[in-house]
Design a protein around this motif. Structure first.
Motif, short mmCIF file in Angstrom:
data_model
loop_
_atom_site.label_atom_id
_atom_site.label_comp_id
_atom_site.label_asym_id
_atom_site.label_seq_id
_atom_site.Cartn_x
_atom_site.Cartn_y
_atom_site.Cartn_z
N ILE A 113 49.60 46.39 48.51
CA ILE A 113 50.66 45.51 47.99
C ILE A 113 51.48 46.33 46.99
CG2 ILE A 113 51.18 43.36 46.75
CD1 ILE A 113 49.57 42.70 49.19
N ALA A 114 52.79 46.14 47.03
CA ALA A 114 53.69 46.75 46.05
C ALA A 114 54.43 45.63 45.31
CB ALA A 114 54.68 47.68 46.73
N VAL A 115 54.56 45.77 44.01
CA VAL A 115 55.33 44.83 43.19
C VAL A 115 56.56 45.58 42.71
CG1 VAL A 115 55.34 43.37 41.13
CG2 VAL A 115 53.21 43.68 42.43
N VAL A 175 55.59 42.53 31.94
CA VAL A 175 54.24 42.06 31.66
C VAL A 175 53.73 41.19 32.81
CG1 VAL A 175 52.83 40.59 30.13
CG2 VAL A 175 54.43 42.25 29.16
N ILE A 176 54.58 40.33 33.35
CA ILE A 176 54.18 39.50 34.49
C ILE A 176 53.87 40.38 35.69
CG2 ILE A 176 54.91 37.68 36.08
CD1 ILE A 176 54.34 36.78 33.14
N ALA A 177 54.73 41.37 35.97
CA ALA A 177 54.49 42.29 37.09
C ALA A 177 53.15 43.01 36.91
CB ALA A 177 55.63 43.29 37.21
N GLN A 178 52.89 43.48 35.70
CA GLN A 178 51.64 44.19 35.43
C GLN A 178 50.44 43.27 35.57
OE1 GLN A 178 52.65 45.63 31.51
NE2 GLN A 178 53.21 47.65 32.29
N ASP A 182 50.64 48.56 43.70
CA ASP A 182 51.54 49.59 43.17
C ASP A 182 52.67 48.89 42.42
OD1 ASP A 182 50.15 51.73 44.38
OD2 ASP A 182 51.22 51.39 46.27
N LEU A 183 52.98 49.35 41.22
CA LEU A 183 54.08 48.78 40.43
C LEU A 183 55.30 49.69 40.55
CD1 LEU A 183 52.12 47.73 37.22
CD2 LEU A 183 52.88 46.27 39.11
N LEU A 216 57.01 51.37 49.24
CA LEU A 216 57.43 50.10 49.83
C LEU A 216 57.29 50.13 51.35
CD1 LEU A 216 60.53 49.36 47.58
CD2 LEU A 216 58.40 48.05 47.65
N GLU A 217 57.60 51.26 51.94
CA GLU A 217 57.47 51.40 53.40
C GLU A 217 56.01 51.27 53.83
OE1 GLU A 217 57.94 54.87 56.74
OE2 GLU A 217 59.30 54.91 55.04
N GLN A 218 55.10 51.83 53.05
CA GLN A 218 53.68 51.83 53.39
C GLN A 218 52.98 50.51 53.02
OE1 GLN A 218 52.25 55.28 51.35
NE2 GLN A 218 53.47 56.68 52.60
#
Length: 187
Positions: A4-6, A17-20, A29-30, A47-49
């Motif tokens: 997952i990527a944020v 802070v919300i993303a973290q 991944d951030l 993002l592709e992966q």
């Protein structure tokens, strides 16, 4: 393993802070959109992966800020090649007001995901809307499309309501579980 990527923009640190909180809960991944609306080249590869992408932005004047919009517009080449087709997507937003027209921002994020052929994950929680409900309860703001967060304009990043942070964790688990199930069925 489910990846997952944020990807998010944060103007004052609250959205970060919300993303973290969400990202760390599921080992995502951030990817931070910078003040010029850009991400790094290696971020595009992440993002592709990714099997799932969580989109996050504050709500400014009833929509996501221009930095997020620049990122969204930059994804048009990926859109054209259907590079994110069938990826799982979800989203969150934060504003200083209880309402603040956050729904518009979530619809903006959901529309971006839909244009990419993505599969949107809703919040999936009942609202905490009884007379005894407090800002410490999960989903006190009553979101459904995605995560809603409210941080007063004069609050520090350490003053985000605990209920919103806990809602972020519950949502993160839902995103991870849905993404994992869909990934498993497509293998």
């Amino acid at each position: 393993m489910t990846k997952i990527a944020v990807v998010y923009f944060s103007g004052y640190g609250h959205t970060k802070v919300i993303a973290q909180t969400l990202g760390h809960h599921i080992n995502a991944d951030l990817i931070e959109i910078d003040q010029e609306g850009n991400i790094l080249e290696q971020d595009w590869a992440q993002l592709e992966q990714a099997d799932g992408i969580v989109l996050g932005a504050p709500t400014y004047m009833g929509s996501a800020p221009w930095q997020f919009k620049k990122f969204a517009d930059t994804t048009s080449k990926i859109w054209y090649t259907r590079g994110w087709q069938d990826k799982v997507f979800a989203g969150f937003t934060n504003s200083a007001s209880l309402n603040g027209d956050k729904q518009n921002t979530l619809i903006q994020l959901q529309t971006l995901a839909s244009q990419h052929g993505g599969i949107w994950v809703s919040l999936g929680l009942l609202p905490a809307n009884s007379k005894t409900a407090t800002r410490q309860d999960i989903n006190n703001l009553g979101g459904s499309i995605g995560l809603l967060v409210q941080t007063p304009s004069d609050a520090s990043i350490d003053e985000i309501p605990q209920g919103d942070l806990e809602t972020a964790k519950v949502f993160a688990t839902r995103i991870y579980n849905v993404t994992s199930r869909l990934k498993k069925t497509s293998e």
